[in-house]
Scaffold this motif. Structure first.
Motif: not given
Length: 416
Positions: A75-86
């Motif tokens: 759940l923390l990873w989901k909040k932190l993960k940025k910079g990839i296509k949806e």
């Protein structure tokens, strides 16, 4: 000041106390003023946990990290993960939530070991029938989630490091599936099955496949009355069919694939010994045939419940055998670049392997056709051409080695 004691009269150390319900608590305060507590059912357990806290501090791990689960970090990873296509992000979430969340995600992060991740990947291959490209996607998410635990000092190392690489080696997935085993691969498989242990009981049926070339339905449908150990022959006159009907697994007896498939196959001594081994094993384990299919019974190859086998069960067993044989090979050989490993194989691979051995031994093509039960000799000739092409390449390699030994190869060649 009198020392504090528990109800059994044992002296409690600083920060320790016995609670009203009889359990124990240890309290302490960090330098930054943050308070912590740990609990245990008895005093011995509490002090073991205190010792573990000292070890964790020494290793630089965060206090309280033993309560964090893999799913919480996800759940923390989901909040932190940025910079990839949806759509890529959505695919990652699906992979984790569909395959990891319930199977591994409930585990506390500190309890997830390297072996857990590797066993999980094996489960995905063998039980979920996932291909490596799918597991690669799952691994991408899982590795990133576990890496957060490393970076936040919950754990020292990432237990998923190299797990995908090892999976590929174990299942030999980077190699093109060959139709037949090489001689050295066949010997490796036979030696592995001959060892006492988990897979010893699989040896007879796979030996019969390797040394008769019978189709899997012909093998699983064999009854004791279909073989004559004195004459050394197998009478192939039917096949066992396994299929799904309205979602239920079903068996049926059918006629052989073609008219030529109804045949008499000679036994080698290796095959006779395999049948004798089956009899001895069943007598020892008190296994009797409980299957009656279209009036046919007394089948030779049974599971531990006395029921007939099918290609799905056999191929799953082969997956496990290849996995554990290759693991054993990798453990014995430090230089895994040259280690002999089994390729991915199925029951049908054994039919091609037996065909290849017959052709390699220069057996007459008509005899090969009769033993295999090919209706059209063109089918046999196609296999013959494929095998002889491979043999020609091998023989040229032998010739080249001989010529090099005789110093007949041109020197200073600039080409490999």
């Amino acid at each position: 000041m009198a020392a504090r004691k528990d109800k059994k009269g044992r002296v409690l150390k600083e920060g320790e106390r016995q609670r009203k319900n009889g359990t124990y608590e240890y309290r302490w305060t960090e330098r930054n003023g943050q308070r912590h507590s740990i609990y245990a059912n008895n005093l011995s357990e509490l002090r073991d946990r205190k010792e573990q806290l000292v070890v964790d501090r020494y290793n630089g791990l965060r206090v309280g990290s033993n309560q964090i689960t893999l799913n919480q970090l996800y759940l923390l990873w989901k909040k932190l993960k940025k910079g990839i296509k949806e759509n890529t992000f959505q695919n990652y979430q699906y992979m984790y939530e569909h395959y990891v969340f319930d199977k591994l995600g409930h585990r506390k992060i500190r309890t997830v070991k390297r072996s857990d991740v590797r066993l999980f990947y094996c489960y995905l291959v063998e039980q979920q029938n996932l291909n490596v490209s799918t597991i690669d996607c799952i691994h991408t998410v899982l590795h990133q989630v576990l890496q957060i635990a490393v970076e936040d000092d919950f754990i020292k190392t990432n237990p998923s490091d190299n797990a995908l690489t090892e999976l590929k080696k174990v299942y030999n997935v980077d190699r093109k599936r060959r139709k037949a085993l090489l001689i050295e691969e066949q010997k490796l498989l036979e030696d592995f099955l001959s060892k006492e242990g988990t897979y010893r009981h699989w040896k007879p049926i796979f030996t019969v496949m390797l040394y008769t070339g019978l189709r899997v339905g012909e093998i699983t449908g064999l009854r004791w009355e279909d073989i004559d150990l004195e004459k050394g022959v197998i009478y192939v006159n039917h096949t066992l069919v396994f299929f799904s009907l309205r979602g239920k697994s079903t068996y049926a007896i059918n006629t052989p694939k073609t008219s030529k498939s109804k045949r008499v196959v000679p036994m080698m001594s290796t095959v006779k010994n395999a049948f004798h081994e089956v009899k001895e094993y069943y007598e020892k384990e008190e296994i009797v045939c409980n299957s009656i299919i279209d009036g046919y019974t007394d089948f030779i190859f049974l599971n531990r419940f006395g029921c007939v086998m099918n290609y799905t069960t056999l191929n799953k067993a082969l997956n496990r055998i290849v996995r554990d044989c290759n693991l054993e090979q990798l453990e014995k050989n430090e230089d895994d670049s040259n280690v002999l490993l089994l390729p991915r194989i199925s029951c049908h691979s054994f039919r091609h392997t037996f065909t290849t051995r017959m052709i390699e031994s220069s057996m007459k093509i008509k005899a090969v056709q009769e033993i295999l039960g090919h209706a059209d000799i063109g089918t046999t000739m196609n296999i013959y051409a494929e095998v002889t092409d491979e043999l020609k390449v091998q023989e040229i390699g032998v010739l080249e080695k001989y010529m090099k030994e005789q110093e007949l190869t041109p020197l200073n060649s600039t080409y490999p």
